[in-house]
Design a protein around this motif. Sequence first.
Motif, PDB file in Angstrom:
ATOM      1  N   VAL A  77      12.050 -16.316 -49.502  1.00 46.38           N
ATOM      2  CA  VAL A  77      11.628 -17.098 -48.333  1.00 46.38           C
ATOM      3  C   VAL A  77      11.527 -16.202 -47.095  1.00 46.38           C
ATOM      4  O   VAL A  77      10.554 -16.289 -46.323  1.00 46.38           O
ATOM      5  CB  VAL A  77      12.602 -18.265 -48.072  1.00 46.38           C
ATOM      6  CG1 VAL A  77      12.221 -19.008 -46.800  1.00 46.38           C
ATOM      7  CG2 VAL A  77      12.602 -19.223 -49.253  1.00 46.38           C
TER       8      VAL A  77
ATOM      9  N   TYR B 130       8.409 -14.161 -47.314  1.00 48.09           N
ATOM     10  CA  TYR B 130       7.237 -14.992 -47.019  1.00 48.09           C
ATOM     11  C   TYR B 130       7.092 -15.234 -45.515  1.00 48.09           C
ATOM     12  O   TYR B 130       5.984 -15.135 -44.959  1.00 48.09           O
ATOM     13  CB  TYR B 130       7.374 -16.315 -47.777  1.00 48.09           C
ATOM     14  CG  TYR B 130       6.535 -17.449 -47.243  1.00 48.09           C
ATOM     15  CD1 TYR B 130       5.146 -17.426 -47.324  1.00 48.09           C
ATOM     16  CD2 TYR B 130       7.132 -18.554 -46.650  1.00 48.09           C
ATOM     17  CE1 TYR B 130       4.381 -18.470 -46.837  1.00 48.09           C
ATOM     18  CE2 TYR B 130       6.377 -19.606 -46.155  1.00 48.09           C
ATOM     19  CZ  TYR B 130       5.000 -19.554 -46.252  1.00 48.09           C
ATOM     20  OH  TYR B 130       4.248 -20.589 -45.763  1.00 48.09           O
TER      21      TYR B 130
ATOM     22  N   SER C 201       3.989 -13.835 -43.232  1.00 49.23           N
ATOM     23  CA  SER C 201       3.224 -14.868 -42.519  1.00 49.23           C
ATOM     24  C   SER C 201       3.142 -14.545 -41.032  1.00 49.23           C
ATOM     25  O   SER C 201       2.113 -14.794 -40.390  1.00 49.23           O
ATOM     26  CB  SER C 201       3.871 -16.243 -42.730  1.00 49.23           C
ATOM     27  OG  SER C 201       3.821 -16.616 -44.091  1.00 49.23           O
TER      28      SER C 201
ATOM     29  N   ALA D  59       4.084 -21.548 -42.013  1.00 47.47           N
ATOM     30  CA  ALA D  59       5.292 -20.994 -42.622  1.00 47.47           C
ATOM     31  C   ALA D  59       6.545 -21.522 -41.939  1.00 47.47           C
ATOM     32  O   ALA D  59       7.573 -21.775 -42.587  1.00 47.47           O
ATOM     33  CB  ALA D  59       5.252 -19.467 -42.558  1.00 47.47           C
TER      34      ALA D  59
ATOM     35  N   VAL E 160       7.198 -24.895 -43.370  1.00 46.93           N
ATOM     36  CA  VAL E 160       7.754 -24.779 -44.729  1.00 46.93           C
ATOM     37  C   VAL E 160       9.232 -24.411 -44.655  1.00 46.93           C
ATOM     38  O   VAL E 160      10.071 -24.954 -45.394  1.00 46.93           O
ATOM     39  CB  VAL E 160       6.967 -23.734 -45.535  1.00 46.93           C
ATOM     40  CG1 VAL E 160       7.644 -23.478 -46.881  1.00 46.93           C
ATOM     41  CG2 VAL E 160       5.532 -24.192 -45.762  1.00 46.93           C
TER      42      VAL E 160
ATOM     43  N   HIS F  54      -5.293 -20.608 -47.339  1.00 45.16           N
ATOM     44  CA  HIS F  54      -3.840 -20.414 -47.225  1.00 45.16           C
ATOM     45  C   HIS F  54      -3.144 -21.746 -46.968  1.00 45.16           C
ATOM     46  O   HIS F  54      -2.129 -22.083 -47.608  1.00 45.16           O
ATOM     47  CB  HIS F  54      -3.526 -19.445 -46.081  1.00 45.16           C
ATOM     48  CG  HIS F  54      -4.070 -18.064 -46.260  1.00 45.16           C
ATOM     49  ND1 HIS F  54      -5.423 -17.781 -46.274  1.00 45.16           N
ATOM     50  CD2 HIS F  54      -3.436 -16.867 -46.425  1.00 45.16           C
ATOM     51  CE1 HIS F  54      -5.603 -16.482 -46.425  1.00 45.16           C
ATOM     52  NE2 HIS F  54      -4.413 -15.892 -46.523  1.00 45.16           N
TER      53      HIS F  54
ATOM     54  N   VAL G 277      -0.462 -23.935 -49.608  1.00 40.52           N
ATOM     55  CA  VAL G 277       0.868 -24.422 -49.212  1.00 40.52           C
ATOM     56  C   VAL G 277       0.918 -25.949 -49.285  1.00 40.52           C
ATOM     57  O   VAL G 277       1.884 -26.539 -49.795  1.00 40.52           O
ATOM     58  CB  VAL G 277       1.213 -23.932 -47.794  1.00 40.52           C
ATOM     59  CG1 VAL G 277       2.523 -24.546 -47.323  1.00 40.52           C
ATOM     60  CG2 VAL G 277       1.297 -22.416 -47.761  1.00 40.52           C
TER      61      VAL G 277
ATOM     62  N   THR H  80       3.381 -25.702 -58.480  1.00 42.71           N
ATOM     63  CA  THR H  80       2.938 -24.314 -58.332  1.00 42.71           C
ATOM     64  C   THR H  80       1.541 -24.131 -58.910  1.00 42.71           C
ATOM     65  O   THR H  80       0.698 -23.445 -58.326  1.00 42.71           O
ATOM     66  CB  THR H  80       3.928 -23.371 -59.025  1.00 42.71           C
ATOM     67  OG1 THR H  80       5.252 -23.630 -58.550  1.00 42.71           O
ATOM     68  CG2 THR H  80       3.578 -21.915 -58.749  1.00 42.71           C
TER      69      THR H  80
ATOM     70  N   THR I 238      -4.778 -20.001 -54.230  1.00 42.69           N
ATOM     71  CA  THR I 238      -4.302 -18.614 -54.179  1.00 42.69           C
ATOM     72  C   THR I 238      -5.260 -17.680 -54.917  1.00 42.69           C
ATOM     73  O   THR I 238      -5.438 -16.525 -54.505  1.00 42.69           O
ATOM     74  CB  THR I 238      -2.894 -18.506 -54.788  1.00 42.69           C
ATOM     75  OG1 THR I 238      -2.885 -19.041 -56.126  1.00 42.69           O
ATOM     76  CG2 THR I 238      -1.880 -19.272 -53.939  1.00 42.69           C
TER      77      THR I 238
ATOM     78  N   TRP J 233       0.889 -11.650 -49.253  1.00 39.72           N
ATOM     79  CA  TRP J 233       1.273 -13.004 -48.828  1.00 39.72           C
ATOM     80  C   TRP J 233       1.269 -13.962 -50.012  1.00 39.72           C
ATOM     81  O   TRP J 233       2.186 -14.771 -50.171  1.00 39.72           O
ATOM     82  CB  TRP J 233       0.303 -13.498 -47.756  1.00 39.72           C
ATOM     83  CG  TRP J 233       0.634 -14.865 -47.238  1.00 39.72           C
ATOM     84  CD1 TRP J 233       1.430 -15.179 -46.185  1.00 39.72           C
ATOM     85  CD2 TRP J 233       0.178 -16.118 -47.773  1.00 39.72           C
ATOM     86  NE1 TRP J 233       1.511 -16.540 -46.027  1.00 39.72           N
ATOM     87  CE2 TRP J 233       0.755 -17.146 -46.981  1.00 39.72           C
ATOM     88  CE3 TRP J 233      -0.649 -16.475 -48.827  1.00 39.72           C
ATOM     89  CZ2 TRP J 233       0.522 -18.501 -47.225  1.00 39.72           C
ATOM     90  CZ3 TRP J 233      -0.884 -17.824 -49.083  1.00 39.72           C
ATOM     91  CH2 TRP J 233      -0.303 -18.822 -48.279  1.00 39.72           C
TER      92      TRP J 233
ATOM     93  N   TYR K 142       4.577 -15.884 -51.406  1.00 40.47           N
ATOM     94  CA  TYR K 142       4.666 -17.349 -51.413  1.00 40.47           C
ATOM     95  C   TYR K 142       4.932 -17.887 -52.821  1.00 40.47           C
ATOM     96  O   TYR K 142       5.803 -18.741 -53.012  1.00 40.47           O
ATOM     97  CB  TYR K 142       3.383 -17.959 -50.856  1.00 40.47           C
ATOM     98  CG  TYR K 142       3.424 -19.467 -50.840  1.00 40.47           C
ATOM     99  CD1 TYR K 142       4.246 -20.151 -49.961  1.00 40.47           C
ATOM    100  CD2 TYR K 142       2.660 -20.214 -51.740  1.00 40.47           C
ATOM    101  CE1 TYR K 142       4.312 -21.526 -49.961  1.00 40.47           C
ATOM    102  CE2 TYR K 142       2.724 -21.595 -51.749  1.00 40.47           C
ATOM    103  CZ  TYR K 142       3.549 -22.248 -50.856  1.00 40.47           C
ATOM    104  OH  TYR K 142       3.616 -23.610 -50.876  1.00 40.47           O
TER     105      TYR K 142
END
Length: 429
Positions: free
Chosen positions: A48, A51, A55, A66, A69, A123, A127, A151, A158, A175, A179
């Motif tokens: 995390v 990431y 970001s 981000a 998140v 992006h 997410v 995922t 992605t 990135w 992620y």
Amino acid sequence: MESLVERLEKAVERLETVCQGPGMCGDGSSKGVAQYVQAFDALLAGPVAEYIKISKEVGGDVQKHAEMVHAGLMSERALLVVASQHQQPTQNAFSSLLKPISEQIQVVQNFREKNRGSKLFNHLSAVSESIPALGWVAMAPKPGPYVKEMTDAAMFYTNRILKEYKDVDKKQVDWVKAYLSIWTELQAYIKEYHTTGLTWSKTGPVATEGAKLPSTPAAGAAPPPPGPPPPPAPAPTCSSTDETASRSALFAQINRGEGITSGLRHVSDDMKTHKNPALKNQGGPLRSGPKPFTAPKPACNANPSQKTSPKAPALLELEGKKWRVENQENATNLVISDTELKQVAYVFKCTNSTLQIKGKINSITLDNCKKLGLVFDDVVGIVEIINSRDVKVQVGVLESSVSAAGYWSQTSCLEGKRQRKMLWLPSSS
């Protein structure tokens, strides 16, 4: 938001500093920090943090996303702390404890919808499609596979990012790797500590709606970060507890299933005024309810040379990975078959129609529809209802979330052979 993230990062750094000393982590666990909470802290300090770092380097909407998140992950950590100190609560109390997580999921997804013109839309979409994975805490008995499906939902976007920046910008590739590693590590974490569902303490009090949700990682003997700035005025959180109580009561009634209609009384034909006109003359004037919604009539056009725009053609076609169902009227046999996991369905401006989607699909969006019936087998991502009226939804398997924004008379029939727990995400708009 940025100041909050910095404070949380400082707390994590202090936790790591404390744990570097001999025996310090063991001392911290003996003071009440559960092992699986410490393992989650390691996930926050590892994938995390990486990431968040990348970001920030990318900047713009990706950095803002981000931070949202990260706030969702901190809400989840707070729930893990409560679970480590309390016994499993009732369903209503558990739904209340899940509310901060579900609200943060909605914040992340709304940000994507409000920034569809962003240059980094892929992006934001990656997410937004995978963030419902934070709901694994309510997905017993298979929380791990649920995170895997979320995922997979992000992979469509992605892969687009990798294809666009593979030989252009290595930072974008890093990135994507950072992620996706969050969810990969989360699956391993769940497999080790919460294989069949969120693990609750076998001792201590039963968790209630008022259980305290800590928002920052416990750092053992480390003091809290110095100099916290005053929090901004929380406009949304100022809503009274009455609103929360009424919403919880509404969800409790919805979860009654078939029993929700037990209190209704049957009205026979002789009791209906339109079939028995004699009733209109009894008991004085009748009070009528509010008038139904009617679209305003357009003003008369004084210039006959100006003509109304032609009616848009009806569509039901697959465009790439997107099923487009648009401008359908009085169509009761619309069927989408041969679906794939990466496909999405977008239903726009359909009236008095019925749509059936067979197989498993990524996500479904209903936009500006009236009197529409939707029947689908399974969906990986989110079912979203926007600015629609008199919508009825029937589902065979629900493994994700339903979001409704700007709707009237919305009815959902969530029933089927393999109905699972769900996160209902009501919109504030």
